[in-house]
Design a protein around this motif. Sequence first.
Motif, short mmCIF file in Angstrom:
data_model
loop_
_atom_site.label_atom_id
_atom_site.label_comp_id
_atom_site.label_asym_id
_atom_site.label_seq_id
_atom_site.Cartn_x
_atom_site.Cartn_y
_atom_site.Cartn_z
N ARG A 52 0.84 -1.20 0.00
CA ARG A 52 0.00 0.00 0.00
C ARG A 52 0.87 1.25 0.00
N ASN A 53 0.25 2.35 -0.40
CA ASN A 53 0.94 3.64 -0.44
C ASN A 53 0.54 4.51 0.74
N VAL A 54 1.45 5.38 1.10
CA VAL A 54 1.17 6.43 2.07
C VAL A 54 1.10 7.73 1.28
N ILE A 55 0.06 8.50 1.53
CA ILE A 55 -0.15 9.76 0.82
C ILE A 55 0.21 10.90 1.76
N THR A 56 0.98 11.86 1.24
CA THR A 56 1.43 13.02 2.02
C THR A 56 1.13 14.28 1.22
N ILE A 57 0.73 15.32 1.90
CA ILE A 57 0.52 16.61 1.23
C ILE A 57 1.88 17.22 0.92
N SER A 58 2.04 17.79 -0.25
CA SER A 58 3.30 18.41 -0.65
C SER A 58 3.29 19.89 -0.24
N ALA A 59 4.43 20.53 -0.37
CA ALA A 59 4.51 21.97 -0.08
C ALA A 59 3.57 22.73 -1.02
N ARG A 60 3.54 22.32 -2.28
CA ARG A 60 2.62 22.95 -3.24
C ARG A 60 1.17 22.70 -2.82
N GLY A 61 0.89 21.52 -2.31
CA GLY A 61 -0.46 21.19 -1.84
C GLY A 61 -0.87 22.05 -0.65
N ARG A 62 0.08 22.31 0.26
CA ARG A 62 -0.23 23.19 1.40
C ARG A 62 -0.55 24.61 0.93
N ARG A 63 0.20 25.10 -0.05
CA ARG A 63 -0.07 26.44 -0.59
C ARG A 63 -1.44 26.48 -1.27
N HIS A 64 -1.73 25.43 -2.04
CA HIS A 64 -3.02 25.34 -2.73
C HIS A 64 -4.17 25.27 -1.72
N LEU A 65 -3.97 24.52 -0.65
CA LEU A 65 -5.00 24.41 0.40
C LEU A 65 -5.27 25.78 1.03
N ARG A 66 -4.23 26.56 1.30
CA ARG A 66 -4.44 27.91 1.87
C ARG A 66 -5.26 28.77 0.90
N ARG A 67 -4.97 28.64 -0.39
CA ARG A 67 -5.74 29.39 -1.39
C ARG A 67 -7.20 28.93 -1.39
N LEU A 68 -7.42 27.62 -1.33
CA LEU A 68 -8.79 27.10 -1.31
C LEU A 68 -9.52 27.50 -0.03
N ASP A 69 -8.81 27.58 1.09
CA ASP A 69 -9.43 28.06 2.32
C ASP A 69 -10.00 29.46 2.11
N GLN A 70 -9.24 30.32 1.46
CA GLN A 70 -9.70 31.69 1.21
C GLN A 70 -10.88 31.70 0.25
N VAL A 71 -10.81 30.87 -0.79
CA VAL A 71 -11.92 30.77 -1.74
C VAL A 71 -13.19 30.34 -1.01
N LEU A 72 -13.08 29.31 -0.17
CA LEU A 72 -14.24 28.81 0.56
C LEU A 72 -14.73 29.82 1.59
N ASP A 73 -13.82 30.54 2.24
CA ASP A 73 -14.26 31.60 3.17
C ASP A 73 -15.12 32.62 2.44
N ASP A 74 -14.68 33.03 1.25
CA ASP A 74 -15.44 34.00 0.46
C ASP A 74 -16.79 33.43 0.01
N LEU A 75 -16.80 32.17 -0.40
CA LEU A 75 -18.05 31.54 -0.82
C LEU A 75 -19.02 31.39 0.35
N HIS A 76 -18.50 31.06 1.52
CA HIS A 76 -19.37 30.95 2.70
C HIS A 76 -19.90 32.32 3.11
N ASP A 77 -19.10 33.35 2.95
CA ASP A 77 -19.60 34.71 3.20
C ASP A 77 -20.78 35.01 2.29
N GLU A 78 -20.68 34.59 1.03
CA GLU A 78 -21.77 34.79 0.08
C GLU A 78 -23.00 33.97 0.46
N LEU A 79 -22.79 32.71 0.81
CA LEU A 79 -23.89 31.83 1.17
C LEU A 79 -24.62 32.33 2.42
#
Length: 160
Positions: free
Chosen positions: A106-133
């Motif tokens: 089996r494989n072990v999956i790890t978030i990459s540095a690029r993945g952490r940056r992308h996640l921070r961006r998505l957090d902001q996107v979702l924060d904005d979408l939740h503000d709209e909702l």
Amino acid sequence: MTRGETVGEPDDGARKTPDRLRRRASRLLSQLTVRSDRLITDGLARADARKWHYAVLASLQEYGPASQAELSGRSGIYRSDMVGVLNELAERDLVERSPDPGDRRRNVITISARGRRHLRRLDQVLDDLHDELLAPLSPAEREHFVQLLTRLLDHHTQPS
């Protein structure tokens, strides 16, 4: 349903929803879910992401490396769909796969540095979408609403 009526669409003033329907929490939650899902799906698509991408990245960030089976359990993504989601994330260098030292099958999956940056961006996107909702609610009402939803969900998903 009457002719011309679309499931999940708001009253347009010409059509009146019976009061007994407007008082049904299950109906209100269902209609809000349709709108929320559309808003979040479209908003994440504009950020070149999907809900499952966010779920996997958030799980890896919060709980650390995991097997595909563990990620499936944490995120609610079916095991059969998880491979496709992980392939998409790996192709974009957002996660890394490596053999599990304890079980080479089996494989072990790890978030990459690029993945952490992308996640921070998505957090902001979702924060904005939740503000709209949740725009009609005050910050205190939003917090209380989330607490109530959490309590309901916990009640209905806890083993008896």
